[in-house]
Write a protein that holds these residues in place. Structure first.
Motif, PDB file in Angstrom:
ATOM      1  N   HIS A 209       6.597   1.914  -9.195  1.00 55.07           N
ATOM      2  CA  HIS A 209       7.452   3.028  -8.806  1.00 55.07           C
ATOM      3  C   HIS A 209       6.682   3.965  -7.888  1.00 55.07           C
ATOM      4  O   HIS A 209       5.558   4.346  -8.197  1.00 55.07           O
ATOM      5  N   SER A 612       2.101   0.166  -8.637  1.00 54.51           N
ATOM      6  CA  SER A 612       1.996   0.762  -7.306  1.00 54.51           C
ATOM      7  C   SER A 612       0.943   1.865  -7.288  1.00 54.51           C
ATOM      8  O   SER A 612       0.057   1.896  -6.436  1.00 54.51           O
ATOM      9  N   ASN A 613       1.049   2.754  -8.267  1.00 55.17           N
ATOM     10  CA  ASN A 613       0.082   3.845  -8.318  1.00 55.17           C
ATOM     11  C   ASN A 613      -1.317   3.330  -8.652  1.00 55.17           C
ATOM     12  O   ASN A 613      -2.308   3.842  -8.131  1.00 55.17           O
ATOM     13  N   SER A 616      -2.973   2.239  -5.582  1.00 58.96           N
ATOM     14  CA  SER A 616      -3.413   3.409  -4.808  1.00 58.96           C
ATOM     15  C   SER A 616      -4.690   4.002  -5.378  1.00 58.96           C
ATOM     16  O   SER A 616      -5.575   4.417  -4.635  1.00 58.96           O
TER      17      SER A 616
ATOM     18  N   ASP B  95       4.964   4.281  -0.243  1.00 58.22           N
ATOM     19  CA  ASP B  95       4.321   5.119  -1.256  1.00 58.22           C
ATOM     20  C   ASP B  95       2.943   5.557  -0.740  1.00 58.22           C
ATOM     21  O   ASP B  95       1.950   5.530  -1.466  1.00 58.22           O
ATOM     22  N   GLN B  98      -0.913  10.254  -2.110  1.00 58.74           N
ATOM     23  CA  GLN B  98      -1.357  10.505  -3.483  1.00 58.74           C
ATOM     24  C   GLN B  98      -1.087  11.972  -3.781  1.00 58.74           C
ATOM     25  O   GLN B  98      -0.020  12.311  -4.271  1.00 58.74           O
ATOM     26  N   GLY B 138      -6.342   7.597   0.677  1.00 60.50           N
ATOM     27  CA  GLY B 138      -5.259   6.620   0.645  1.00 60.50           C
ATOM     28  C   GLY B 138      -5.031   5.969   1.995  1.00 60.50           C
ATOM     29  O   GLY B 138      -3.889   5.671   2.358  1.00 60.50           O
ATOM     30  N   ARG B 141      -2.836   2.548   2.581  1.00 59.72           N
ATOM     31  CA  ARG B 141      -1.370   2.636   2.527  1.00 59.72           C
ATOM     32  C   ARG B 141      -0.814   3.420   3.704  1.00 59.72           C
ATOM     33  O   ARG B 141       0.314   3.181   4.134  1.00 59.72           O
TER      34      ARG B 141
END
Lengths: 709, 164
Positions: A209, A612-613, A616, B95, B98, B138, B141
C-alpha cells in the motif's frame, strides 16, 4: 513484558527520556472532538516503545462514530518510515474494513495514547499488536451485538466490509455505535482471548500500500510543522553563540526597540526576535550578532578526536555494558594466530530535509505547540518544565514531519518558540535554518573500536575481544559461534553533542565486526562467505546471507579479478531482524575513492506488513548508509563546525545510486518486527571489504579513505 | 520596500516587500503557498524549486525583485482542478516519497526536466535531478517515478497527436 531487552532499557544516547507518566485521554473532550460513538479502550502495556505508558493503564485506541467513521489513535509520529499507513492497515485488517475507511490521528498529546517515542523500530513490534488487538475487539463486539440484534447464534457470524450480513439483514459498525445494546455489551467485557488474524489469512496487511496521504504531499497541501500558520502569527529567529560553550557577556539591544514591528525577547542567555516576516527576524539577529560579546571556552577539535575519546573513556563499574563468554584471555593464549585492529567512525548528522520547526501559541495560560519531534509526550514534559506548567496545560501536536532518523528526539525548538510567543500573546513560528540545524542539533556518536581475535589451528575463531569507545552498545555482541568472547562498551566524553541515529551504534559495531571478520577469513585463507557460514548458528542470518550471495553470484564473481574492481559482503542482526549484502565497487583512479556499483541486499523482519514501504525503507537505508561510508563526516575546530553546510557536508545524491536489488524474505511464521533501521548496518562493512578486494589494503575508518589507508 | 508584481500559478499578484527578501519567503509567508519548502537557504538542496518563466530555480536564494514581471509556478499550481499533473500522478503511483518533504521540489525539477528532454536518457535524469537532495534517500523510487512520468507524458502527447 517484551522479550526484547531494548524495549526495557532506554538507549544510552537518548538525550531525554520519554515522559515517565501517563495521562489517559479525557473522554469528554475527545468525544467533543470526534463526535459520539464507540470508544475502544484497551489495556496496553506493550504499546509503548521506549519508556511510554506504564502497564495497566487504559488507552483510548479506536473510535467508531455513529456515521460508521473509524478513527485510530496513536501517539506515534510519522516522519517517513510509514507508521501511519502501517497502523491503518493493521486496524483495517482486524476490523475487516477497506483501508480507506480508517482515519489515523497521530501524535496529539490531548487525543492520542502515549505510545512513547517513535524510535528503536518499536512501532511494528510494540504498537501494531495493540492496534490489532483493539480493532479485533471492536470486530468481536460487532459480532456480539449483531447476534443479539439479529437473534442469531454468534458462532457463524463474520464481518465483511465492516458489516455482519445474515438472513438478508445487515449490521454495520455505524449500527454498533448507535446500538442501545452497546453499553451493556461493552460492560459484559470483550473476550479476553480475542483472536488476531494469522498472517497467512491477511487481506490488507501483507499487501503493498502506498503512503495514505500521498496526494496531499504531491500537491503541496500537506502542512509540515514548518508550514503551520496561525492567525496573527509572527516569525521568530534566535541569537546563537559563535561556538560551543560560549557565554553571552553583553549585547546592546536598544537599537532593536526602534525597529518597527520587531519583538525583542531577552531572558538570561536567550535572545530572540519575532517579526512580521522571517526575513525581518533574521535581520534583527544579524544585527544582534554584530553587537554581542561572547566569552568562549576551549573545545577539543576533530584532529584529536579519537585520542580524546580513548583518554576520556571510563567503564561504569556499577553498570558495565557488555557481556562475556568463556575466557577471552585463555582463548587468545591458546590461539594459533592472533590479529588486532582499530576502527574509527566519524561523527555524522541526520540532516533531515526539514530542519527543526515549531509554532507556539499561548491562550488563557494554555500552551499549544505544533512541532517536529519523534517524542511528543517527552516534549510536552520539557515544555511543562521549562515554563513551570502542569502537563495538562501543555498540548503538543506533531504534524507528519520532514524526516528525523533519530535526530529529533528533543524539544529545543518547541521551547524557544514558546518563549518567543509568550510575550504579548501572538503565536510564533520558529524554523531553524540549515546552519542552525547542523550546529545546534546533535550528531551520531563517533566511535573508536578496538578488536582482537585468535584463530585456532583449524582456522576457527577461538577468541574475540571487542571494545567500543563512545558510540554505544547496539549490536555489540557477535553473532558468530566463538567460545571465548568479551564485548564491551565504554562511555567517554564526547566533544560534540551526540544522540540517537538510525540504528545508532549498530552501524559502527557491525562495521568493525564484519570488516574484522573479513580480515580473519583472509588470515584463515578462506572465502569470506564460507568462513561466516561456518561460524553461524543463527538460521535467519544464514538465510539472508545465502540469499544475497546466490543472487549476487558471489562465488563466481569473487574469483574474477579485474583491476580497480572488488566485491565484498557483510551480514548482521539488530532489533530482531536480519540482513546481508553483497556489493561490487570500483576505485576511482583519479581520487582513489570507492564507488558503489552494485548491491544485492537481503532482509528479513518476520511477516511483512507493507511490502511497498518495506522496500522503500531498505532502499533508503542502503542509500543513507552509503553517505557515512563515502563522504559524510562532521569536521570541527575550536567549538565550531568547519563543514556545516550541504555544500561541504556531502550527503548521498542521485549520482550515487548503484544497481540495486532488494530481496525481502517474508516469514509469515514469525512476528513482524521493525524494519526502518537494521538494513543500514551492512552497507559500510560490505563496501570496506570490497575495497580490500580491489586494492589489497584494509580501510578501517568511516568515511573510507580508500587505498591510502 | 518595493512593489513586486508577478504571476503566480496563473494569477496576477502584487506584494510589498524588501526587494532582497528570498522569493521563497514571499511565496510562503505573504502568499500562503507553503508547498514550496525551505531545505538549506543556500541553493544546495533544491527543496525550494519553483518554475520561473518555465525554468526551475532555487527560490531560497532568488531575491524577490528578480520575480518582477515573471511567471512563477509552484507545486500548488501544477494540478488542473482535481486532475493531477502527470508528474504528480507518477510520484503517487510509484509511492515515491517517504517523509515527502523534498517531493514538491523533486516534482518541479522533473517537470522542468521533461520540458527540456521529453524522453530523457538515464544520464540526463541523473544530471537534471542530481542537486535535489532527499535525506530519506528514496532516490530509486524517484527515478522510477520520473521514468513513469516521461512515459506518461509521451503517451499523452501521442493521444493529443503531437508525437508520431
Amino acid at each position: 513484558m517484551s522479550s526484547d531487552p531494548e524495549a526495557r532499557v532506554p538507549e544510552r544516547y537518548e538525550l531525554r527520556e520519554a515522559a515517565a507518566r501517563h495521562f489517559t485521554v479525557n473522554r469528554r473532550e475527545f468525544l467533543e472532538t470526534v463526535g459520539a460513538g464507540l470508544l475502544i479502550v484497551v489495556t496496553a502495556p506493550s504499546a509503548s516503545g521506549q519508556g511510554g505508558a506504564a502497564g495497566g493503564t487504559l488507552e483510548a485506541r479506536l473510535h467508531i462514530g455513529e456515521d460508521g467513521s473509524i478513527v485510530l489513535l496513536t501517539g506515534k509520529v510519522e516522519e517517513g518510515q510509514g507508521p501511519r499507513t502501517e497502523l491503518a492497515m493493521a486496524a483495517a485488517e482486524e476490523l475487516r474494513v477497506p483501508l480507506d475507511r480508517v482515519k489515523v490521528v497521530m501524535a496529539d498529546t490531548d487525543l492520542s495514547p502515549n505510545d512513547g517515542i517513535t524510535a528503536g523500530s518499536r512501532t511494528t513490534p510494540g504498537t501494531v499488536p495493540v492496534v490489532r488487538k483493539a480493532a479485533a475487539a471492536a470486530r468481536e463486539l460487532l459480532i456480539l451485538v449483531s447476534s443479539r440484534q439479529l437473534n442469531l447464534a454468534r458462532g457463524p457470524l463474520e464481518v465483511r466490509d465492516g458489516t455482519v450480513t445474515a438472513e438478508g439483514r445487515r449490521f454495520s459498525y455505524a449500527d454498533l455505535a448507535k446500538s442501545a445494546e452497546l453499553a451493556a455489551a461493552y460492560r459484559e467485557a470483550l473476550p479476553p482471548d480475542t483472536v488476531l488474524t494469522p498472517a497467512r489469512n491477511w487481506q490488507v496487511l501483507g499487501t503493498p500500500h502506498a503512503r495514505l496521504d500521498g496526494r496531499s504531499i504531491v500537491t503541496g497541501s500537506h502542512r509540515y510543522p514548518s508550514d503551520i500558520v496561525r492567525p496573527g502569527m509572527l516569525y521568530g529567529s534566535v541569537l546563537r553563540a559563535p561556538s560551543y560553550g560560549a557565554a553571552l557577556m553583553s549585547v546592546d539591544l536598544s537599537w532593536a526597540q526602534k525597529m518597527p514591528g520587531v519583538r525583542v525577547v531577552r531572558d538570561g542567555d536567550f535572545v530572540g526576535f519575532a517579526a512580521q516576516t522571517s526575513f525581518a527576524a533574521r535581520k534583527a539577529v544579524e544585527a544582534a550578532s554584530a553587537a554581542a560579546i561572547w566569552k568562549t571556552v576551549e573545545q577539543p577539535s576533530g584532529d584529536v578526536l579519537f585520542e580524546y575519546l580513548k583518554e576520556h573513556a571510563r567503564e561504569d563499574a556499577q553498570r558495565p555494558r557488555g557481556s562475556a563468554r568463556g575466557s577471552v584471555e585463555g582463548g587468545l593464549k591458546q590461539a594459533a594466530r592472533r590479529l588486532k585492529a582499530t576502527y574509527k567512525v566519524a561523527y555524522v548528522q541526520h540532516a533531515p530535509m526539514e530542519p527543526r520547526a515549531a509554532v507556539a501559541e499561548w491562550k488563557d495560560g494554555l500552551l499549544t505547540v505544533w512541532t517536529g519531534t519523534s517524542n511528543p509526550f517527552g516534549v510536552r514534559e520539557q515544555l511543562a518544565q521549562a515554563f513551570s506548567l502542569g502537563q495538562d496545560r501543555v498540548h503538543v501536536i506533531v504534524p507528519d514531519m520532514g524526516g528525523g532518523f533519530g535526530g529529533k528526539h528533543t524539544g529545543e525548538v518547541a521551547i524557544e518558540a514558546a518563549r518567543l510567543a509568550k510575550e504579548p500573546g501572538r503565536p510564533v513560528s520558529l524554523r531553524w535554518t540549515r546552519a542552525e540545524e547542523f550546529m545546534w542539533a546533535y550528531f551520531r556518536p563517533a566511535a573508536l573500536i578496538e578488536v582482537e581475535a585468535g584463530l585456532d589451528a583449524g582456522n576457527s575463531i577461538v577468541a574475540w575481544d571487542f571494545a567500543n569507545y563512545n558510540s554505544g552498545a547496539a549490536a555489540l555482541d557477535t553473532p558468530y559461534r566463538i567460545s571465548n568472547t568479551r564485548v564491551r562498551f565504554l562511555e567517554s566524553e564526547s566533544p560534540l553533542r551526540q544522540g540517537s541515529y538510525r540504528c545508532l551504534a549498530a552501524t559502527a559495531n557491525n562495521f568493525a565486526r564484519e570488516a574484522f571478520t573479513d580480515e580473519l577469513a583472509e588470515a584463515a585463507g578462506r572465502d569470506p562467505l564460507e568462513f561466516r557460514l561456518a561460524h553461524l548458528d543463527n538460521e535467519r542470518i544464514k538465510n539472508v546471507l545465502t540469499a544475497a550471495a546466490e543472487r549476487f553470484r558471489w562465488s563466481e564473481r569473487r574469483k574474477k579479478r579485474r583491476p580497480g574492481i572488488g566485491v565484498g559482503l557483510a551480514c548482521g542482526t539488530e532489533k530482531n531482524s536480519v540482513v546481508a549484502a553483497c556489493v561490487e565497487i570500483e576505485i576511482d583512479p583519479a581520487d582513489e575513492t570507492p564507488r558503489l556499483v552494485e548491491i544485492v541486499e537481503a532482509f528479513e523482519c518476520g511477516a511483512i506488513l507493507n511490502p511497498s514501504n518495506l522496500k522503500s525503507q531498505v532502499e533508503g537505508c542502503i542509500m543513507m548508509g552509503l553517505g557515512p561510508v563515502l563522504r559524510e563526516e562532521i569536521r570541527f575546530r575550536d567549538g565550531r563546525l568547519t563543514n556545516g553546510t550541504f555544500a561541504e557536508y556531502r550527503v548521498p545524491r542521485f549520482c550515487d545510486v548503484p544497481k540495486m536489488e532488494v530481496l525481502l524474505l517474508d516469514r509469515k511464521d514469525l512476528e513482524p518486527v521493525g524494519a526502518g533501521e537494521t538494513p543500514i548496518i551492512v552497507v559500510a562493512p560490505a563496501v570496506a571489504n570490497a575495497v580490500f578486494d580491489a586494492t589489497g589494503q584494509r580501510v578501517r575508518s568511516m568515511p573510507l579513505r580508500a587505498a591510502r589507508g | 520596500m518595493a512593489t513586486i508584481r508577478f504571476t503566480v500559478n496563473g494569477k496576477t499578484r502584487s506584494v510589498e516587500t524588501e526587494p532582497e527578501r528570498p522569493l521563497l519567503d514571499v511565496l510562503r509567508e505573504d502568499l500562503g503557498l507553503t508547498g514550496t519548502k525551505y531545505g538549506c537557504g543556500e541553493g544546495q538542496c533544491r527543496a525550494c524549486t519553483v518554475l520561473m518563466d518555465g525554468k526551475a530555480i532555487v527560490s531560497c536564494v532568488t531575491p524577490a525583485h528578480m520575480a518582477q514581471g515573471r511567471r512563477i509556478v509552484t507545486i500548488e499550481g501544477l494540478a488542473d482542478g482535481g486532475r493531477l499533473h502527470p508528474v504528480q500522478q507518477a510520484f503517487l503511483d510509484e509511492d515515491a516519497m517517504q517523509c515527502g518533504y523534498c517531493t514538491p521540489g523533486m516534482i518541479m525539477r522533473t517537470v522542468a526536466l521533461l520540458d527540456s528532454y521529453p524522453r530523457p536518457a538515464d544520464a540526463q535524469i541523473i544530471e537534471g535531478l542530481n542537486g535535489s537532495l532527499c535525506r530519506c534517500c528514496g532516490y530509486p523510487r524517484v527515478l522510477a517515478a520520473v521514468k513513469r512520468a516521461a512515459g506518461a507524458a509521451q503517451q499523452e502527447a501521442k493521444e493529443a497527436g503531437h508525437v508520431k
